[in-house]
Write a protein that holds these residues in place. Sequence first.
Motif, short mmCIF file in Angstrom:
data_model
loop_
_atom_site.label_atom_id
_atom_site.label_comp_id
_atom_site.label_asym_id
_atom_site.label_seq_id
_atom_site.Cartn_x
_atom_site.Cartn_y
_atom_site.Cartn_z
N SER A 207 -14.63 -15.31 3.68
CA SER A 207 -14.87 -13.87 3.30
C SER A 207 -15.00 -12.87 4.60
N SER A 208 -14.63 -12.18 3.46
CA SER A 208 -14.37 -11.46 4.61
C SER A 208 -14.72 -10.04 5.17
N ASP A 209 -15.66 -9.54 6.34
CA ASP A 209 -16.99 -8.44 5.50
C ASP A 209 -16.50 -6.86 6.14
N THR B 75 -15.83 -12.40 -8.98
CA THR B 75 -15.40 -11.57 -8.09
C THR B 75 -15.74 -9.93 -9.56
N GLU C 88 -9.04 -4.38 6.09
CA GLU C 88 -10.09 -3.75 5.27
C GLU C 88 -8.64 -3.05 4.08
N THR D 268 -17.31 -7.87 -2.59
CA THR D 268 -15.95 -8.29 -1.61
C THR D 268 -14.58 -7.49 -1.83
#
Length: 1018
Positions: free
Chosen positions: A161-163, A401, A750, A420
């Motif tokens: 998981s990526s913020d 997703t 990002e 995300t």
Amino acid sequence: MLSQAVEKTTTKHLKPRLTQMVSWCIMALSKTGRLIQVGTGEGKSCIVAMFAAFRALRGEKVDIMSSSSILAERDLKEWRKFYENLKISVDCNTNKQDKDELKKCYKCQVVYGTVEEFAGDWLRHHFGRLDIFGERKFQCAIVDEVDSLMLDKGLHTIYLSSDMPALQHLNSLLAFIWNSANQYSKIGREIIVGRKHPFFHVVLEKTKGKDIDKFTIFEMAEEAGILAKGSVKNLRNSHGIWIDLSSVTVDQLVNFFKTLERRFPSFQFSLYSMNNDGSIKGLNKEPQKETSETQRVPLLLSNGGLCQYMYTDKNSVLRAIEAEIEHVLHFTPCEQSLDKGSCYVPGFLSDLVKSKLKVWIKNAFYAQTMTMDHEYIKEGHGVVPVDYSCTGIVENNMKWTDGLHQFLEMKHESKLSDMTAITNYMSNVGLLQKYGDQIFGISGTLGQQAETETLQKIYAGIKTCQIPSFKRRKLFEVEGVIIDDETEWIEKICEVVTAQTKPTPYRARRAVLVICETISRAKVLHHALGDNVLNKKLYISNNMDNTAIFAKNLEAGEVIIATNLAGRGTDLQVSDQVKTAGGLFVVQTFLPKNARVEAQAFGRTARQGSPGSAQLIVCISHLSEPLQLLVLIKKLESLLGDITDVTPLYQDRFVMQLRLYQKNHSDIQTNDMSSTLLHILTKNSNSGIKTVKKIRDDAVAEGLASYLECDIPKIKKKAELFSQYLDVLDEVYKSSNNKPEDSYLSALNEFWGMWLLINFNENDSIMDLKNKLTEDLKTARQKLRQRESPISNLHHYTAFGNELRKNGHLEESIKMYTKAIQEDHCWAAIAYYNRAFTSLTQQGRQQDPNCLDQALEDLQNALKSVELYCDQIEVTHRYSKQVKDLGIPSDTRFDNHMTARYSVLFLFKANINEAIKKVDRARDLGGKVKVDESLVYFLVPALHFLPLTVLSTQSLTLIRSRDPLKIQQLISHPSFDILNELMCLESLGLTHVYKLDTLFSLGGFFSKIHRTVSRALD
């Protein structure tokens, strides 16, 4: 030595069987990878352990991959003493909570685990830079249930998981899409109707740009009798327009549209209404001429003056929803309208929205068709996918997703997660290919020729072989049946199960395993069996405590109703009494997706030479539509065939010949009888089951071709792009002595995630994609070196400013906050807030009136921006709550979550308002302000954390258990919502909150008077 270690350390102290010895020796003698098919129940875990030990004793590292953490932990527990006896270090990579534990695990010679954990740890090592693997190389992979992991789940992709906090800005848009999709419904087989509109809205929309105003429409409505005489005159004189349409009938609407068509011939309408039985009736029967200038619009009319657009294809529906979105969607910075239903999205997300909008709309419709206890279940931590078609496993760490997961959360009013963007990933195929030609696998079902050939094409140099069973398999397969009606299907299954659990003159009672496609159907059958079977258990979720099912042997009369969870890898032991009665009886209640899954289910019985039987009982309505049609055709053929069937004549003839043979054993009679029997036995079966299996197997072969031609190349393209990005990350770390700034790294990740979402197209060549990524990453890094956001994300500038402020560079941090505000003032609440307090801190006791004026203005703008955040939460809440068809209670988890999010923003507003008062007072009285800084978590009074404290105290035992699922459920508890929302604000840049004390001095007071008088004289 290995054989002796097995005999010495295993529970029953048995020597490995010949088939086990042959199996691991074949792998040991293979220079390249080898996949072996060994019958179910033949002791695959022993083969795996012996081969792993052989490779480890040669000084190699061995990774053993299971299809689930349960199986991995079970096998390690069973074989740990074997490895210890050989002085081979061994561990399991599941349930490891920190970096040190994982590093210690991967120092072992043999590591058990799941593909998900191996892939996740590879990502933590290479993307997260946690140095987990140390010097460990990809030397040897042993894959248990190899066909499942390489074929069924080959495309399964793991990511960390990526913020990406900025994506929460999409929530209101997703809520609107979900609301819109739920306004569309299907009537009949082909017609879709949209949301209901007052008739004049439809006409205004269709006559837009034709110089037709609303009063012209109202005049026609008055003429058609919809409005009372004189209504239009009154409407012209009134300021607002409100019309009561409750008494308007369908016939009146028809007259109105006829009037409209006479006055404006270029507009034509096909009018319909719905009968009580749900059928559609045409209302304007006269022939209509359609020319290039006419616009014929199909409308479904209903009482109350309402109309619905009618569509005959999905693309028209997509275009209609896109048009609706155009009316409510605004990209900022922009002026905010008075319409409370508008969705505001930061402009830097516009490319993402435009590229993904159609996908999100399609997923909203797909979410409508998905059902709980089928594709997913609801757990304490939210909506959780279920791998119902293959393993039956509840996939706690997986999320869908492209908005699909969020739509399901809205559907059930669960806590809403933010979308995300995937910044890192590893597929099962990609991970296994890292082992080169040293992949070894074992399974009870390698599949048919098409499947083994597919594996050999994906994994170079791999070979396959099949090991015969140690004992002859004694499985009797009862001919399968296809049932037309679902009620009859349930009754048939209950009849079969009940019959098997009751004694007969020739056998005692048996145990039964019923395998269902979905959790929902397992529950239905469990209920249907009722008192007919008293000793029954459900085995439908790996999140439940299932120890009682495996604690002892299955006794006579016991029934387990399960999903595919009871298929692959499950070892059900039965008592001697059950074996004597014929063994375990398996009922497969659906047509599995392929022959391998079917064989795995039937492989739960007749193991290790014991007897057993199985039957397939399928409901026709559960099959796909093409299969349903083919079954009906087969039944028709069978009916016609029965008319000309001569088999009964041959059967009667055989009986007569048998009687003659009993009287006189002549060779002539023996030959006649053999010929007749051969004709009966070799007659083609009319079984529908055989037909659907054949069609399914053909479809599987076609699917494998597509898997090779489309899916694998797509996976490889993405893997190459990610590898290219990892090379760039290596350069970033090297150029910064392995200590890149957090804001730089976060912004670059990002950018990469957004690039992948927007730019990846499987039809583009890999060279074109790599060249574009190279250029775009080069530009992005140049911008970041100049402290510019590569995607014009205002939150990046806020993060840059925070980092500069933390290092004491206040002047530079103010410039970064200013850039954030210039990028998008609408969402710059935190940038305004941080700039105000950084300026006040910078000037300290030297604050002049201009500084206070600027701080006051910034705080007022921050307040205005926070209001937009609050408004969009309300919009998200309103659009989601307008869909109520599941009997959901009014106070839902979704409500609690939205309330917590709003509460934190309310407290932020209160903090800003308090600061405005203090600055205003200091400015008016010629004083100054003292700034006190606290972490953002002090924004919320301690009282709000009281439930969290109580919950944490009660959950200490749970936390110590280190069960990932239970910890995940704990963190998702409503008591954590406030804390989670504070963390969300922190990720957006609100790392600290501030309180002000007003400082006064006599000199400052007189200075203020002097400035006031001077301005008055000027």
